[in-house]
Write an enzyme that holds these catalytic residues in place. Structure first.
Site, short mmCIF file in Angstrom:
data_model
loop_
_atom_site.label_atom_id
_atom_site.label_comp_id
_atom_site.label_asym_id
_atom_site.label_seq_id
_atom_site.Cartn_x
_atom_site.Cartn_y
_atom_site.Cartn_z
N PHE A 144 0.86 -1.20 0.00
CA PHE A 144 0.00 0.00 0.00
C PHE A 144 0.89 1.24 0.00
CE2 PHE A 144 -2.44 3.55 1.52
CZ PHE A 144 -3.60 3.42 0.77
N ASP A 229 9.13 3.17 2.13
CA ASP A 229 7.91 3.92 2.44
C ASP A 229 7.62 3.70 3.91
OD1 ASP A 229 5.38 4.88 2.90
OD2 ASP A 229 4.48 4.01 1.09
N LYS A 258 1.90 10.96 7.41
CA LYS A 258 1.06 10.63 8.57
C LYS A 258 1.49 11.35 9.85
CE LYS A 258 -1.47 6.84 6.74
NZ LYS A 258 -1.12 5.78 5.83
C1 LIG Z 1 -1.24 5.91 4.36
C2 LIG Z 1 -0.10 5.44 3.53
C3 LIG Z 1 0.20 6.05 2.30
C4 LIG Z 1 -0.64 7.14 1.70
O1 LIG Z 1 -0.71 8.28 2.49
P1 LIG Z 1 -1.90 9.34 2.21
O2 LIG Z 1 -1.56 10.47 3.15
O3 LIG Z 1 -3.19 8.66 2.55
O4 LIG Z 1 -1.82 9.72 0.78
C5 LIG Z 1 1.31 5.59 1.61
N1 LIG Z 1 2.08 4.60 2.08
C6 LIG Z 1 1.81 3.98 3.26
C7 LIG Z 1 2.70 2.89 3.73
C8 LIG Z 1 0.70 4.37 4.01
O5 LIG Z 1 0.42 3.73 5.15
#
Ligand SMILES: *Cc1c(COP(=O)(O)O)cnc(C)c1O
Length: 402
Positions: A144, A229, A258
Site C-alpha cells: 500500500f 515507504d 502521517k
Molecule cells: C497511508 C499510507 C500512504 C498514503 O498516504 P496518504 O496520506 O493517505 O496519501 C502511503 N504509504 C503507506 C505505507 C501508508 O500507510
C-alpha cells in the site's frame, strides 16, 4: 435545514451526501484528547487505530496544538514562490533526525511517494544510464503506497485498480519477504526497489528477519536505489524511530507522512542525499501547499514531541507487552498475533468469520479498531497511550474474543 446533531441524523446526512468510498463504523466523533475520543452522545472510546498512525502523538497533543495556534497567528501560506521562516528549520530537523542531506516537502503520503517515483526514475536515466522510458521500479505484492493513478497501477488489490486504467507502466511486482524473487527481478533497467518495512494496510505483515538488510545489500550490488515507504511504520510506530533501523538499514530514499503532521495537518516529505534529490531542478516538481509555514511549524512540533517523549521506546515496551498479553488470551478465534512495536495485527480464523463483527463488538465496548483486509484486527493506538488504558482494553478484548 439546520445542522444535525444526533448520531442518526448525522449518519443519514453523510449517507446522502458523501461519496461511497469508505465503509466506516457508524460512530460519529466530536472530541478527542490523547488516546481518547468521544462521540456525539458523550460515549468515550479508546482510539486503537490512531488514524492509521497519523496520531502517534495522540489527539491534540498540547505542544503541537500550541505550535499550530502560534503559527496561525503569524503566517499560514506563502507558496514556494517565496521563502518562509519555518520550512528551512523543519527540513533541517527532519534531515538531522533521519540522517539525510535533503528533504522535499509535500502534503499527503501519496504525493511524497509520487515524488520518490519521479526522483528515482530520473536518477535511473541520468545517473545509471537506463535507456529512455525503460526504467523499472520493483515493488511488493500486497503493497500500500497510496491512491493516485500511478500508485494504484502497481497495487495488487483488484478493487484499487479495476476500471481506473489505463494504468502507468514501469512497475514489477515481487512477493513481499522473498529475497530470491527480488534478486530474480532486478534487470539493468531497474532504478529502484520500493518497500514498506512492515506492510500495514496489507494486514500487518512482518517480513522474515534479514529481508530488508538482504534487499539493501542486493540494491547496493546492482546499483538500484532502495526506497523505504515509512509513512505508516516511521516516526516511532514499530519501536524504533524508523522501522528500517530494526535491520540496520539506511535506505537511499525515505518517505514519511502521517504522524509527521502530528494529527493536525497533512505533512509529508521525501528524504534523500544530494545525488538523488538534485535530480530536481527549479520548476521540475512542486506543490502549492508543500513546505507551507503552518505545516512546517506543525511538523517541527510533531517531531519534537516524538523525540522529547521517547515515543519509539514507549511503542517498543508497550507493544511487546500488549502483544504477549493478546497471545496469552488464548482465544479460540485467533489464528495469530503479529506485529512490531505498537503496530499489531490480530488475525481471526476463517472459521470464526471476518474481523468486522469483532471490530463492531469492540466499538460497542468502547474500543475503536478497524479491520484491515478481511481477517485482521489492527491495534495501533497513539504511542502516548497510558498502560492503564491498554490494561482496561485487554479486559474488553478478552470478552469479545472469548
Ligand atoms: C497511508 C499510507 C500512504 C498514503 O498516504 P496518504 O496520506 O493517505 O496519501 C502511503 N504509504 C503507506 C505505507 C501508508 O500507510
Amino acid at each position: 435545514m439546520t445542522t444535525p446533531t444526533t448520531t442518526v441524523d448525522l449518519l443519514s446526512e453523510v449517507d446522502q451526501y458523501s461519496a461511497r468510498n469508505y465503509l466506516p463504523l457508524p460512530i460519529v466523533l466530536e472530541r478527542g484528547e490523547g488516546e481518547w475520543v468521544w462521540d456525539v452522545d458523550g460515549k468515550r472510546y479508546l482510539d486503537c487505530l490512531a488514524a492509521y498512525s497519523a496520531l502517534n502523538q495522540g489527539h491534540r497533543h498540547p505542544a503541537i496544538i500550541a505550535a499550530a495556534r502560534k503559527q496561525l497567528d503569524r503566517l499560514t501560506l506563502t507558496s514556494r514562490a517565496f521563502h518562509n521562516d519555518q520550512m528551512g528549520p523543519f527540513l533541517r530537523e527532519v534531515c538531522e533526525l533521519a540522517g539525510y542531506e535533503r528533504a522535499l516537502p509535500m502534503n499527503t503520503g501519496a504525493e511524497a511517494v509520487e515524488t520518490a517515483i519521479k526522483a528515482v526514475r530520473r536518477w535511473g536515466y541520468r545517473v545509471k544510464g537506463i535507456p529512455a522510458d525503460r526504467a523499472e521500479i520493483i515493488v511488493c505484492a500486497n503493497n500500500f503506497h497510496g491512491r493516485t493513478t500511478t500508485i494504484v497501477s502497481f497495487s495488487t488489490e483488484e478493487s484499487y485498480r479495476e476500471d481506473f486504467g489505463p494504468l502507468t507502466p514501469g512497475f514489477v511486482v515481487v512477493p513481499f519477504g522473498d529475497i530470491d524473487a527480488l534478486a530474480g527481478a532486478i534487470t539493468p533497467n531497474t532504478a529502484a526497489f520500493m518497500v514498506e518495512p512492515l506492510q500495514g494496510e496489507g494486514g500487518v505483515i512482518v517480513a522474515p528477519k534479514g529481508y530488508l538488510a538482504g534487499a539493501a545489500e542486493l540494491c547496493r550490488e546492482h546499483n538500484v536505489l532502495l526506497v523505504a515507504d515509512e509513512i505508516q511504520t516511521g516516526l516511532g510506530r514499530t519501536g524504533k524511530m524508523f522501522a528500517c533501523e530494526w535491520e540496520g538499514v539506511h535506505p537511499d530514499v525515505l518517505v514519511l507522512g502521517k504522524a509527521l503532521g502530528g494529527g493536525v495537518y497533512p505533512v509529508s516529505v521525501m528524504l534523500a542525499d544530494a545525488p538523488v534529490m538534485d535530480m530536481f531542478a527549479p520548476g521540475d516538481h512542486g506543490s502549492t501547499f508543500g513546505g507551507n509555514p503552518l505545516g512546517a511549524a506543525v511538523g517541527r512540533a510533531a517531531l519534537k514531541v516524538l523525540v522529547d517523549e521517547r515515543l519509539e521506546k514507549r511503542a517498543q515496551e508497550l507493544g511487546s507487552w500488549f502483544m504477549d498479553e493478546l497471545r496469552a488470551l488464548g482465544s479460540p478465534h485467533v489464528e495469530e498475533v503479529r506485529g512490531q512495536g505498537l503496530m499489531i495485527g490480530v488475525v481471526i480464523k476463517q472459521s470464526s468469520g471476518t474481523a468486522r463483527p469483532f471490530c463492531e463488538a469492540l466499538a460497542h465496548r468502547g474500543i475503536l479498531c478497524k479491520e484491515t483486509h478481511e481477517q485482521v484486527i489492527r491495534f495501533a493506538p497513539p504511542l502516548t497511550v497510558a498502560k492503564e488504558a491498554l490494561e482496561w482494553a485487554l479486559g474488553e478484548v478478552r470478552e469479545v474474543l472469548k
